[in-house]
Design a protein around this motif. Structure first.
Motif, PDB file in Angstrom:
ATOM      1  N   LEU A 121       0.826  -1.205   0.000  1.00  0.00           N
ATOM      2  CA  LEU A 121       0.000   0.000   0.000  1.00  0.00           C
ATOM      3  C   LEU A 121       0.862   1.257   0.000  1.00  0.00           C
ATOM      4  N   SER A 122       1.976   1.212   0.722  1.00  0.00           N
ATOM      5  CA  SER A 122       2.892   2.358   0.739  1.00  0.00           C
ATOM      6  C   SER A 122       3.448   2.616  -0.659  1.00  0.00           C
ATOM      7  N   LEU A 123       3.689   1.542  -1.400  1.00  0.00           N
ATOM      8  CA  LEU A 123       4.204   1.698  -2.765  1.00  0.00           C
ATOM      9  C   LEU A 123       3.199   2.413  -3.655  1.00  0.00           C
ATOM     10  N   LEU A 124       1.935   2.055  -3.541  1.00  0.00           N
ATOM     11  CA  LEU A 124       0.903   2.719  -4.345  1.00  0.00           C
ATOM     12  C   LEU A 124       0.829   4.208  -4.001  1.00  0.00           C
ATOM     13  N   ILE A 125       0.866   4.510  -2.713  1.00  0.00           N
ATOM     14  CA  ILE A 125       0.818   5.915  -2.282  1.00  0.00           C
ATOM     15  C   ILE A 125       2.056   6.652  -2.763  1.00  0.00           C
ATOM     16  N   ALA A 126       3.224   6.005  -2.652  1.00  0.00           N
ATOM     17  CA  ALA A 126       4.478   6.626  -3.078  1.00  0.00           C
ATOM     18  C   ALA A 126       4.478   6.910  -4.572  1.00  0.00           C
ATOM     19  N   CYS A 127       3.926   5.995  -5.361  1.00  0.00           N
ATOM     20  CA  CYS A 127       3.851   6.216  -6.803  1.00  0.00           C
ATOM     21  C   CYS A 127       2.984   7.427  -7.120  1.00  0.00           C
ATOM     22  N   GLY A 128       1.893   7.588  -6.376  1.00  0.00           N
ATOM     23  CA  GLY A 128       1.035   8.751  -6.581  1.00  0.00           C
ATOM     24  C   GLY A 128       1.767  10.048  -6.265  1.00  0.00           C
ATOM     25  N   PHE A 129       2.434  10.101  -5.108  1.00  0.00           N
ATOM     26  CA  PHE A 129       3.201  11.295  -4.751  1.00  0.00           C
ATOM     27  C   PHE A 129       4.358  11.512  -5.721  1.00  0.00           C
ATOM     28  N   GLY A 130       5.033  10.411  -6.096  1.00  0.00           N
ATOM     29  CA  GLY A 130       6.181  10.539  -6.985  1.00  0.00           C
ATOM     30  C   GLY A 130       5.811  11.059  -8.353  1.00  0.00           C
ATOM     31  N   ALA A 173       3.073  12.790  -9.143  1.00  0.00           N
ATOM     32  CA  ALA A 173       2.615  14.175  -9.000  1.00  0.00           C
ATOM     33  C   ALA A 173       3.806  15.121  -8.822  1.00  0.00           C
ATOM     34  N   GLY A 174       4.786  14.692  -8.021  1.00  0.00           N
ATOM     35  CA  GLY A 174       5.962  15.529  -7.808  1.00  0.00           C
ATOM     36  C   GLY A 174       6.783  15.701  -9.062  1.00  0.00           C
ATOM     37  N   ALA A 175       6.929  14.615  -9.845  1.00  0.00           N
ATOM     38  CA  ALA A 175       7.702  14.706 -11.083  1.00  0.00           C
ATOM     39  C   ALA A 175       7.031  15.638 -12.082  1.00  0.00           C
ATOM     40  N   VAL A 176       5.719  15.502 -12.228  1.00  0.00           N
ATOM     41  CA  VAL A 176       4.976  16.381 -13.149  1.00  0.00           C
ATOM     42  C   VAL A 176       5.077  17.829 -12.690  1.00  0.00           C
ATOM     43  N   ALA A 177       5.006  18.041 -11.368  1.00  0.00           N
ATOM     44  CA  ALA A 177       5.109  19.404 -10.839  1.00  0.00           C
ATOM     45  C   ALA A 177       6.485  20.004 -11.111  1.00  0.00           C
ATOM     46  N   LYS A 178       7.533  19.200 -10.955  1.00  0.00           N
ATOM     47  CA  LYS A 178       8.882  19.716 -11.187  1.00  0.00           C
ATOM     48  C   LYS A 178       9.143  20.053 -12.643  1.00  0.00           C
ATOM     49  N   LEU A 179       8.423  19.402 -13.539  1.00  0.00           N
ATOM     50  CA  LEU A 179       8.620  19.643 -14.966  1.00  0.00           C
ATOM     51  C   LEU A 179       7.576  20.581 -15.551  1.00  0.00           C
ATOM     52  N   SER A 180       6.705  21.104 -14.703  1.00  0.00           N
ATOM     53  CA  SER A 180       5.630  21.971 -15.194  1.00  0.00           C
ATOM     54  C   SER A 180       6.144  23.387 -15.441  1.00  0.00           C
ATOM     55  N   ASP A 181       5.309  24.177 -16.083  1.00  0.00           N
ATOM     56  CA  ASP A 181       5.654  25.576 -16.348  1.00  0.00           C
ATOM     57  C   ASP A 181       5.322  26.482 -15.169  1.00  0.00           C
ATOM     58  N   SER A 182       4.635  25.930 -14.171  1.00  0.00           N
ATOM     59  CA  SER A 182       4.228  26.721 -13.014  1.00  0.00           C
ATOM     60  C   SER A 182       5.371  26.835 -11.999  1.00  0.00           C
ATOM     61  N   ARG A 183       5.757  28.047 -11.716  1.00  0.00           N
ATOM     62  CA  ARG A 183       6.827  28.253 -10.732  1.00  0.00           C
ATOM     63  C   ARG A 183       6.389  27.808  -9.348  1.00  0.00           C
ATOM     64  N   ALA A 184       5.121  28.027  -9.013  1.00  0.00           N
ATOM     65  CA  ALA A 184       4.614  27.629  -7.698  1.00  0.00           C
ATOM     66  C   ALA A 184       4.656  26.109  -7.537  1.00  0.00           C
ATOM     67  N   GLY A 196       7.659   8.741  -1.695  1.00  0.00           N
ATOM     68  CA  GLY A 196       7.243   9.525  -2.849  1.00  0.00           C
ATOM     69  C   GLY A 196       8.252  10.591  -3.226  1.00  0.00           C
ATOM     70  N   ALA A 197       8.976  11.130  -2.234  1.00  0.00           N
ATOM     71  CA  ALA A 197       9.984  12.147  -2.525  1.00  0.00           C
ATOM     72  C   ALA A 197      11.127  11.560  -3.347  1.00  0.00           C
ATOM     73  N   TYR A 198      11.507  10.331  -3.038  1.00  0.00           N
ATOM     74  CA  TYR A 198      12.579   9.681  -3.797  1.00  0.00           C
ATOM     75  C   TYR A 198      12.085   9.260  -5.186  1.00  0.00           C
ATOM     76  N   LEU A 199      10.853   8.773  -5.253  1.00  0.00           N
ATOM     77  CA  LEU A 199      10.306   8.389  -6.556  1.00  0.00           C
ATOM     78  C   LEU A 199      10.074   9.606  -7.455  1.00  0.00           C
ATOM     79  N   THR A 200       9.890  10.768  -6.845  1.00  0.00           N
ATOM     80  CA  THR A 200       9.748  11.990  -7.645  1.00  0.00           C
ATOM     81  C   THR A 200      10.959  12.181  -8.543  1.00  0.00           C
ATOM     82  N   GLU A 201      12.145  12.032  -7.971  1.00  0.00           N
ATOM     83  CA  GLU A 201      13.364  12.205  -8.765  1.00  0.00           C
ATOM     84  C   GLU A 201      13.540  11.062  -9.761  1.00  0.00           C
ATOM     85  N   THR A 202      13.150   9.855  -9.369  1.00  0.00           N
ATOM     86  CA  THR A 202      13.230   8.719 -10.290  1.00  0.00           C
ATOM     87  C   THR A 202      12.341   8.937 -11.503  1.00  0.00           C
TER      88      THR A 202
END
Length: 228
Positions: free
Chosen positions: A22-31, A33-44, A105-111
């Motif tokens: 279950l933690s893996l599923l949650i981590a994938c969701g955060f990861g 979302a975080g990856a898309v956010a880091k690559l988005s055009d939105s500075r916020a 999720g923070a680590y999967l964000t970078e992955t």
């Protein structure tokens, strides 16, 4: 002495595996979302994602586990008191899985971010040229190809997550480590029981490595490796 407590420890293993899955599923969701956010055009969005990954990766998992579990319980009960509700007792299983997923999720964000950047930009631009929306490009072009590039990093994160599930015993979850601790206290043979769960964790990680290696080979079919 071990055989008398082994059934109870194996029941705790079931809890450990449920927490990890279950933690893996949650981590994938955060990861994701975080990856898309880091690559988005939105500075916020980029700022929020940067703060999330920097903060989580800079603090020990145990400290975060205790802060989120006890701090979250205090915050929820303060809010419940304002709204006229009684005391709310957070389930350790929910607290443990959400916390583990949030941290991983923070680590999967970078992955995931690295995997998305590995996809040729021309393919994404071609998708937009054909009139696909950003969501369609993400689902039809980016995600299917991202998997192959993300598997190595994903495998490492999964192995770390499986081992980190031992931390949930700190907040009272009746997992394998917790039951081994009870058995060790009752028999005064901690080495025997902690060695046994170490062997079980080693078996889990070994099976995971083999499965993920097979998955990586499956997604690498038809891909020519660069010659050194």
């Amino acid at each position: 002495m071990l055989h008398a407590y082994l059934p109870a420890i194996l029941e705790g293993l079931s809890m450990t595996l449920r927490v990890a899955a279950l933690s893996l599923l949650i981590a994938c969701g955060f990861g994701l979302a975080g990856a898309v956010a880091k690559l988005s055009d939105s500075r916020a969005a980029r700022l929020v994602a940067d703060v999330y990954t920097t903060l989580i990766r800079g603090l020990p998992e145990l400290v975060l586990m205790l802060i989120i579990f006890y701090g979250g319980q205090i915050a929820i009960n303060n809010a419940a008191e304002r709204w006229g509700y009684g005391y709310v007792d957070i389930d350790p299983f929910i607290a443990g899985t959400v916390t583990m997923g949030f941290i991983s999720g923070a680590y999967l964000t970078e992955t995931f971010r690295g995997a998305i950047l590995a996809i040729p930009k021309g393919q994404i631009e071609a998708g937009h040229a054909f009139g696909l929306s950003r969501a369609d490009v993400l689902m039809r072009i980016t995600l299917p190809q991202m998997v192959r590039h993300a598997i190595p990093g994903f495998a490492n994160n999964w192995l770390v997550m499986v081992k980190a599930t031992a931390l949930v015993s700190i907040i009272g979850l009746d997992d394998m480590v917790h039951r081994a601790g009870l058995a060790a206290a009752a028999t005064r043979e901690p080495f025997t029981f902690y060695t046994a769960i170490a062997a079980i964790y080693l078996a889990i990680t070994t099976v995971s490595i083999l499965a993920l290696h097979a998955l990586e080979k499956r997604y690498s079919l038809g891909v020519r490796k660069a010659e050194l």
